[in-house]
Design an enzyme around this catalytic site. Sequence first.
Site, PDB file in Angstrom:
ATOM      1  N   VAL A 238       0.836  -1.197   0.000  1.00 50.38           N
ATOM      2  CA  VAL A 238       0.000   0.000   0.000  1.00 50.38           C
ATOM      3  C   VAL A 238       0.871   1.248   0.000  1.00 50.38           C
ATOM      4  O   VAL A 238       1.858   1.328   0.753  1.00 50.38           O
ATOM      5  CB  VAL A 238      -0.915   0.015   1.245  1.00 50.38           C
ATOM      6  CG1 VAL A 238      -1.751   1.295   1.282  1.00 50.38           C
ATOM      7  CG2 VAL A 238      -1.798  -1.218   1.278  1.00 50.38           C
ATOM      8  N   CYS A 239       0.504   2.212  -0.832  1.00 53.84           N
ATOM      9  CA  CYS A 239       1.145   3.528  -0.783  1.00 53.84           C
ATOM     10  C   CYS A 239       0.057   4.587  -0.869  1.00 53.84           C
ATOM     11  O   CYS A 239      -1.075   4.364  -0.434  1.00 53.84           O
ATOM     12  CB  CYS A 239       2.187   3.676  -1.882  1.00 53.84           C
ATOM     13  SG  CYS A 239       1.510   3.733  -3.560  1.00 53.84           S
ATOM     14  N   VAL A 240       0.356   5.744  -1.424  1.00 51.22           N
ATOM     15  CA  VAL A 240      -0.622   6.825  -1.514  1.00 51.22           C
ATOM     16  C   VAL A 240      -1.622   6.575  -2.635  1.00 51.22           C
ATOM     17  O   VAL A 240      -2.836   6.630  -2.432  1.00 51.22           O
ATOM     18  CB  VAL A 240       0.086   8.180  -1.734  1.00 51.22           C
ATOM     19  CG1 VAL A 240      -0.951   9.292  -1.894  1.00 51.22           C
ATOM     20  CG2 VAL A 240       1.029   8.482  -0.583  1.00 51.22           C
TER      21      VAL A 240
END
Length: 371
Positions: free
Chosen positions: A77-79
């Site tokens: 998960v990132c932005v």
Amino acid sequence: MSNTRQADPTISPDEVAARREDDDLFVLDVRNEDDYEEWHIENSVNIPIYDELLNDEFGGLEDSLDEIPEDKEIAVVCVAGVTSASAAEFLRERGYDAKSMDDGMNGWGRVHVTYELEAVDGVTQIVRPGTGCLSYLVYADNEGVVVDPSLYLEEYQSVADDHGVEIVAAVDTHAHADHVSGGRPFADERDVPYYLHPTDAGELDEYEAIEDGDAIAVGDRELEVMHTPGHTPGSVSLTWGDALLSGDTLFIRSVGRPDLEGSDETDVREAAAELFDSLDRLTDLPDETVVLPGHMSDEEIRPLATTLGDLVADNELVAVNDRNAFVDTIVDGLSDEPANYNQIKAINWGKEPLTDEAASLELGPNNCAAS
């Protein structure tokens, strides 16, 4: 270590939400530590290497491989799903079963999860785990009303279709400060009434005013309106048989914060005193009343519901039975305000236009509780 090669190297936020209790899924958040601490998926693990990944540097990830299980599926998960895609590819090349979560935390903020309420006839609870917001479809005799809907109107239409009901109205329990309301767009799109207490209407002119004691018809039943000011001047709660849709007035373990209309301490204290009186009125309802709040924090029960008797016994703020002591406790315990709340309020009041960028304003943690 798995050598699985995926045809699709991504995983949807909806699947991650559905598998939160799945021990075989490991959620790896690669954002910076401050961003993670502010807002993250529950039970995810943070390895703060976002800036490195932006520069196509993977040393931090390689140094952290011991923290990543080899025998589980990895959701990275990132932005917005870009750097996580690079990290997932790096892991797959080393034999991990890794996928990038589509659209990152932006996508997580749009997830809606539906729960049926066995204890209450004719109510479906719709939870946004990424924002802590709850909304409802209330239905009877092939008609339905959406309460506190988000901007993602298709979610509510899908639930209504599943139940074979026609949505005949939208209701907001108050003028929200933490998320942009889908009530007006829903009503406009379907040419049905949009209900709101006039004290919370701001500059809106296209709405149906509801006052204390009013009833909103839903098929052969009614949603009954109780004016419960405090969180906002026009906050209402709605009774549906033995259930109470309490909006942001009453939560399972807290109450609505009274400082989002004005930050002056005198105004906050006056609003907190109003909130005390509203809570006093709500707690006069029968103990077996099922409370359905407008927000969650870290409660693990789903659907999010409890009896009023159990809530009163467990909610420390509701237990404060002196008005002055309650006001002092509320003022002393206020947390950070919701992100972008002034602009969100302006949109919900009709002071600013609803644009395509509005949805981005509500991404982040929910801070509508008093503590």
